[in-house]
Design a protein around this motif. Sequence first.
Motif, PDB file in Angstrom:
ATOM      1  N   HIS A  85       0.833  -1.214   0.000  1.00 25.30           N
ATOM      2  CA  HIS A  85       0.000   0.000   0.000  1.00 25.30           C
ATOM      3  C   HIS A  85       0.861   1.254   0.000  1.00 25.30           C
ATOM      4  CE1 HIS A  85      -2.509   3.137   1.944  1.00 25.30           C
ATOM      5  NE2 HIS A  85      -3.505   2.550   1.303  1.00 25.30           N
ATOM      6  N   ASP A  86       1.953   1.246   0.771  1.00 22.66           N
ATOM      7  CA  ASP A  86       2.818   2.428   0.876  1.00 22.66           C
ATOM      8  C   ASP A  86       4.253   1.983   1.141  1.00 22.66           C
ATOM      9  OD1 ASP A  86       4.074   4.817   1.304  1.00 22.66           O
ATOM     10  OD2 ASP A  86       2.938   5.368   3.102  1.00 22.66           O
ATOM     11  N   PRO A  87       5.106   1.981   0.120  1.00 22.51           N
ATOM     12  CA  PRO A  87       6.489   1.552   0.330  1.00 22.51           C
ATOM     13  C   PRO A  87       7.274   2.424   1.306  1.00 22.51           C
ATOM     14  CG  PRO A  87       5.930   1.602  -2.013  1.00 22.51           C
ATOM     15  CD  PRO A  87       4.813   2.270  -1.289  1.00 22.51           C
ATOM     16  N   ALA A  88       6.795   3.644   1.574  1.00 24.93           N
ATOM     17  CA  ALA A  88       7.473   4.548   2.497  1.00 24.93           C
ATOM     18  C   ALA A  88       6.918   4.453   3.916  1.00 24.93           C
ATOM     19  CB  ALA A  88       7.376   5.986   2.000  1.00 24.93           C
ATOM     20  N   LEU A  89       6.172   3.408   4.218  1.00 21.38           N
ATOM     21  CA  LEU A  89       5.483   3.297   5.501  1.00 21.38           C
ATOM     22  C   LEU A  89       6.437   3.387   6.688  1.00 21.38           C
ATOM     23  CD1 LEU A  89       2.820   2.694   7.045  1.00 21.38           C
ATOM     24  CD2 LEU A  89       3.408   0.261   6.851  1.00 21.38           C
ATOM     25  N   ILE A  90       7.592   2.744   6.605  1.00 24.33           N
ATOM     26  CA  ILE A  90       8.480   2.708   7.771  1.00 24.33           C
ATOM     27  C   ILE A  90       9.009   4.108   8.082  1.00 24.33           C
ATOM     28  CG2 ILE A  90      10.498   1.612   8.794  1.00 24.33           C
ATOM     29  CD1 ILE A  90       8.018  -0.214   8.101  1.00 24.33           C
ATOM     30  N   ASN A  91       9.302   4.888   7.052  1.00 25.97           N
ATOM     31  CA  ASN A  91       9.698   6.280   7.303  1.00 25.97           C
ATOM     32  C   ASN A  91       8.571   7.056   7.980  1.00 25.97           C
ATOM     33  OD1 ASN A  91      12.286   6.039   6.298  1.00 25.97           O
ATOM     34  ND2 ASN A  91      11.758   6.764   4.244  1.00 25.97           N
ATOM     35  N   ARG A  92       7.326   6.761   7.618  1.00 22.67           N
ATOM     36  CA  ARG A  92       6.188   7.449   8.251  1.00 22.67           C
ATOM     37  C   ARG A  92       6.059   7.019   9.719  1.00 22.67           C
ATOM     38  NH1 ARG A  92       4.444   9.660   3.629  1.00 22.67           N
ATOM     39  NH2 ARG A  92       4.278   8.312   1.787  1.00 22.67           N
ATOM     40  N   PHE A  93       6.308   5.754   9.999  1.00 20.48           N
ATOM     41  CA  PHE A  93       6.318   5.304  11.399  1.00 20.48           C
ATOM     42  C   PHE A  93       7.381   6.045  12.202  1.00 20.48           C
ATOM     43  CE2 PHE A  93       4.648   0.644  10.735  1.00 20.48           C
ATOM     44  CZ  PHE A  93       3.377   1.149  10.493  1.00 20.48           C
ATOM     45  N   ARG A  94       8.545   6.239  11.592  1.00 18.99           N
ATOM     46  CA  ARG A  94       9.635   6.933  12.291  1.00 18.99           C
ATOM     47  C   ARG A  94       9.264   8.386  12.577  1.00 18.99           C
ATOM     48  NH1 ARG A  94      15.144   5.822  12.537  1.00 18.99           N
ATOM     49  NH2 ARG A  94      15.010   4.282  10.858  1.00 18.99           N
ATOM     50  N   GLU A  95       8.596   9.017  11.626  1.00 17.40           N
ATOM     51  CA  GLU A  95       8.253  10.434  11.770  1.00 17.40           C
ATOM     52  C   GLU A  95       7.097  10.662  12.736  1.00 17.40           C
ATOM     53  OE1 GLU A  95       7.384  11.290   7.734  1.00 17.40           O
ATOM     54  OE2 GLU A  95       9.492  11.174   7.073  1.00 17.40           O
ATOM     55  N   ASP A  96       6.174   9.694  12.818  1.00 15.88           N
ATOM     56  CA  ASP A  96       4.974   9.861  13.643  1.00 15.88           C
ATOM     57  C   ASP A  96       4.741   8.587  14.456  1.00 15.88           C
ATOM     58  OD1 ASP A  96       2.506  10.204  14.784  1.00 15.88           O
ATOM     59  OD2 ASP A  96       1.417  10.574  12.918  1.00 15.88           O
ATOM     60  N   PRO A  97       5.038   8.595  15.761  1.00 16.07           N
ATOM     61  CA  PRO A  97       4.899   7.399  16.589  1.00 16.07           C
ATOM     62  C   PRO A  97       3.474   6.857  16.697  1.00 16.07           C
ATOM     63  CG  PRO A  97       6.233   9.052  17.693  1.00 16.07           C
ATOM     64  CD  PRO A  97       5.624   9.721  16.506  1.00 16.07           C
ATOM     65  N   GLN A  98       2.485   7.619  16.224  1.00 18.63           N
ATOM     66  CA  GLN A  98       1.095   7.158  16.245  1.00 18.63           C
ATOM     67  C   GLN A  98       0.569   6.819  14.848  1.00 18.63           C
ATOM     68  OE1 GLN A  98      -0.317   6.562  19.216  1.00 18.63           O
ATOM     69  NE2 GLN A  98       1.659   7.263  20.024  1.00 18.63           N
ATOM     70  N   TYR A  99       1.433   6.813  13.863  1.00 20.18           N
ATOM     71  CA  TYR A  99       0.973   6.658  12.483  1.00 20.18           C
ATOM     72  C   TYR A  99       0.316   5.293  12.276  1.00 20.18           C
ATOM     73  CZ  TYR A  99       0.830   7.121   7.425  1.00 20.18           C
ATOM     74  OH  TYR A  99       0.404   7.219   6.127  1.00 20.18           O
ATOM     75  N   ARG A 100      -0.769   5.298  11.508  1.00 17.19           N
ATOM     76  CA  ARG A 100      -1.493   4.075  11.176  1.00 17.19           C
ATOM     77  C   ARG A 100      -1.689   3.999   9.668  1.00 17.19           C
ATOM     78  NH1 ARG A 100      -4.622   0.497  13.999  1.00 17.19           N
ATOM     79  NH2 ARG A 100      -6.206  -0.644  12.810  1.00 17.19           N
ATOM     80  N   SER A 101      -1.354   2.870   9.076  1.00 21.35           N
ATOM     81  CA  SER A 101      -1.518   2.677   7.642  1.00 21.35           C
ATOM     82  C   SER A 101      -2.993   2.715   7.266  1.00 21.35           C
ATOM     83  CB  SER A 101      -0.920   1.330   7.220  1.00 21.35           C
ATOM     84  OG  SER A 101      -1.305   1.004   5.902  1.00 21.35           O
ATOM     85  N   ALA A 102      -3.265   3.207   6.074  1.00 21.24           N
ATOM     86  CA  ALA A 102      -4.626   3.196   5.549  1.00 21.24           C
ATOM     87  C   ALA A 102      -4.972   1.878   4.854  1.00 21.24           C
ATOM     88  CB  ALA A 102      -4.810   4.356   4.569  1.00 21.24           C
ATOM     89  N   CYS A 103      -4.053   0.933   4.846  1.00 16.79           N
ATOM     90  CA  CYS A 103      -4.336  -0.381   4.267  1.00 16.79           C
ATOM     91  C   CYS A 103      -5.477  -1.039   5.037  1.00 16.79           C
ATOM     92  CB  CYS A 103      -3.091  -1.263   4.329  1.00 16.79           C
ATOM     93  SG  CYS A 103      -3.353  -2.973   3.772  1.00 16.79           S
ATOM     94  N   ASP A 104      -6.520  -1.480   4.320  1.00  5.64           N
ATOM     95  CA  ASP A 104      -7.680  -2.076   4.985  1.00  5.64           C
ATOM     96  C   ASP A 104      -7.775  -3.585   4.765  1.00  5.64           C
ATOM     97  OD1 ASP A 104      -8.379  -2.189   2.338  1.00  5.64           O
ATOM     98  OD2 ASP A 104     -10.208  -0.991   2.518  1.00  5.64           O
ATOM     99  N   ALA A 105      -6.666  -4.201   4.339  1.00  7.81           N
ATOM    100  CA  ALA A 105      -6.615  -5.660   4.167  1.00  7.81           C
ATOM    101  C   ALA A 105      -7.683  -6.163   3.204  1.00  7.81           C
ATOM    102  CB  ALA A 105      -6.711  -6.367   5.516  1.00  7.81           C
ATOM    103  N   CYS A 106      -7.954  -5.389   2.159  1.00  7.16           N
ATOM    104  CA  CYS A 106      -8.934  -5.832   1.163  1.00  7.16           C
ATOM    105  C   CYS A 106      -8.384  -6.954   0.283  1.00  7.16           C
ATOM    106  CB  CYS A 106      -9.385  -4.664   0.295  1.00  7.16           C
ATOM    107  SG  CYS A 106      -8.107  -4.062  -0.876  1.00  7.16           S
ATOM    108  N   ASN A 107      -7.069  -7.085   0.259  1.00  7.19           N
ATOM    109  CA  ASN A 107      -6.359  -8.140  -0.484  1.00  7.19           C
ATOM    110  C   ASN A 107      -6.475  -8.009  -2.005  1.00  7.19           C
ATOM    111  OD1 ASN A 107      -5.476  -9.376   1.893  1.00  7.19           O
ATOM    112  ND2 ASN A 107      -7.364 -10.553   2.068  1.00  7.19           N
ATOM    113  N   ARG A 108      -6.865  -6.840  -2.465  1.00 10.00           N
ATOM    114  CA  ARG A 108      -6.888  -6.653  -3.920  1.00 10.00           C
ATOM    115  C   ARG A 108      -5.479  -6.665  -4.504  1.00 10.00           C
ATOM    116  NH1 ARG A 108     -10.143  -1.520  -5.354  1.00 10.00           N
ATOM    117  NH2 ARG A 108      -9.678  -2.241  -7.487  1.00 10.00           N
ATOM    118  N   CYS A 109      -4.475  -6.442  -3.660  1.00  9.27           N
ATOM    119  CA  CYS A 109      -3.087  -6.558  -4.126  1.00  9.27           C
ATOM    120  C   CYS A 109      -2.765  -8.003  -4.515  1.00  9.27           C
ATOM    121  CB  CYS A 109      -2.109  -6.066  -3.066  1.00  9.27           C
ATOM    122  SG  CYS A 109      -2.279  -6.853  -1.446  1.00  9.27           S
TER     123      CYS A 109
END
Length: 407
Positions: A353-377
């Motif tokens: 969903h977002d290849p930059a997710l880990i950088n977003r986790f580092r920047e915001d300790p409360q960050y939550r992915s918008a991935c909803d596990a729809c599995n369309r990937c």
Amino acid sequence: MTDPFSPLQLGPITMPNRFIRSGANEMMAHDCMPTRSLLEFHRRLAAGGVGMTTLAYIAVSRDGRTFESQGVMSRDSMPHYRAVTDAAHAEGGRISAQITHAGSFVQHKQLSTRRAMSASGGLDQLGAMMGRFFQHEMTTADMAQVRDEFVAAAKLAREAGFDAVEIHMGHGYLLNQFISPLSNRRKDAYGGTAENRVRFPAEVAAAVKEAVGADMAVLAKINLYDSARGGATVEDAVITAKVLEAAGVDMLVLSGGRNIESPWAIFNSPLPLDDMQALQPGLKSRLQFAMLKALTPRSLRFSEYYFLDAARQVRAAVRCGLGYVGGVISAPAARKIVEEGFDAVVLARALVHDPALINRFREDPQYRSACDACNRCVAAMYTPSGTHCPKTGNALRAEWNRIPAGA
């Protein structure tokens, strides 16, 4: 340790943090070779902050492929894989090669033998749809050959610049066909008890560790449970983990479910079966997806930490490194997994969903992915662009040309 951004010593290598991109099939090989799309896929993950990205599903031989075009680790492909590892390293990340053998989980007609190999003989469930009705029970000579193929693939992976190899022992591929009682009905020393069923996979792991363990981390992906009647249980997984720890693996990656009997268990959410069937026309596909639709539990709903209770039982039984897979989509969840005593947080869909997710986790300790596990990937895996998130439109341009060696 409570910080997922702390370095992790994994065998002979040091990871810059404790996030691993799970080995999930990219379907970006062509003619058994890595492509420019595959290089860019993993370059983006390394640039996005993941400590180690796993290049999924490289067969150890041509007969070890599930798909006709699946990547194969060979002397010819090795320089092209080197271009992928160079790209990941240039972004500051580590990279692992997931090496595998399909056994009887084969979806093409290009086997060099009349029958596919497996732990036991009998009906070949997939092969029957292609006129290959029975599978071959592996002899000790067959096992020695496959063990040597895993060792040769690991050595080539080292030459290609990979930092680690992950031996796939889950989800119904060959080594899991030994571990799981769903497919292992042997009466010899490689069948029966859980200790016997993991004997051959452990021999493979020990041989790979001896061959490359001084230079590379050696991981193994295993099932916590099969989630199918008569399949392996978490009690079996504890035994499997202990035997593999004794074989010398540096880390076990804890997953679950089987591709044929219980694929929904891998994801803990329904698969988009209608979309998947539409992308794979034909009678075989219709029959396969109709069966999966009938077997999928209607009550299935995604939840965070869906493997955690079972994973805790393995954590209590072994001291080797453990990578937790299963439902981590937020920075607080990643911290919880490390606080629970797991050495690494292993993600797949949220990084698609977002290849930059880990950088977003580092920047915001409360960050939550918008991935909803729809599995369309998962359905998108079968499109010309390979694995991507249709909702975010982050598909890579399909570049099926081979990577020039050293590019």
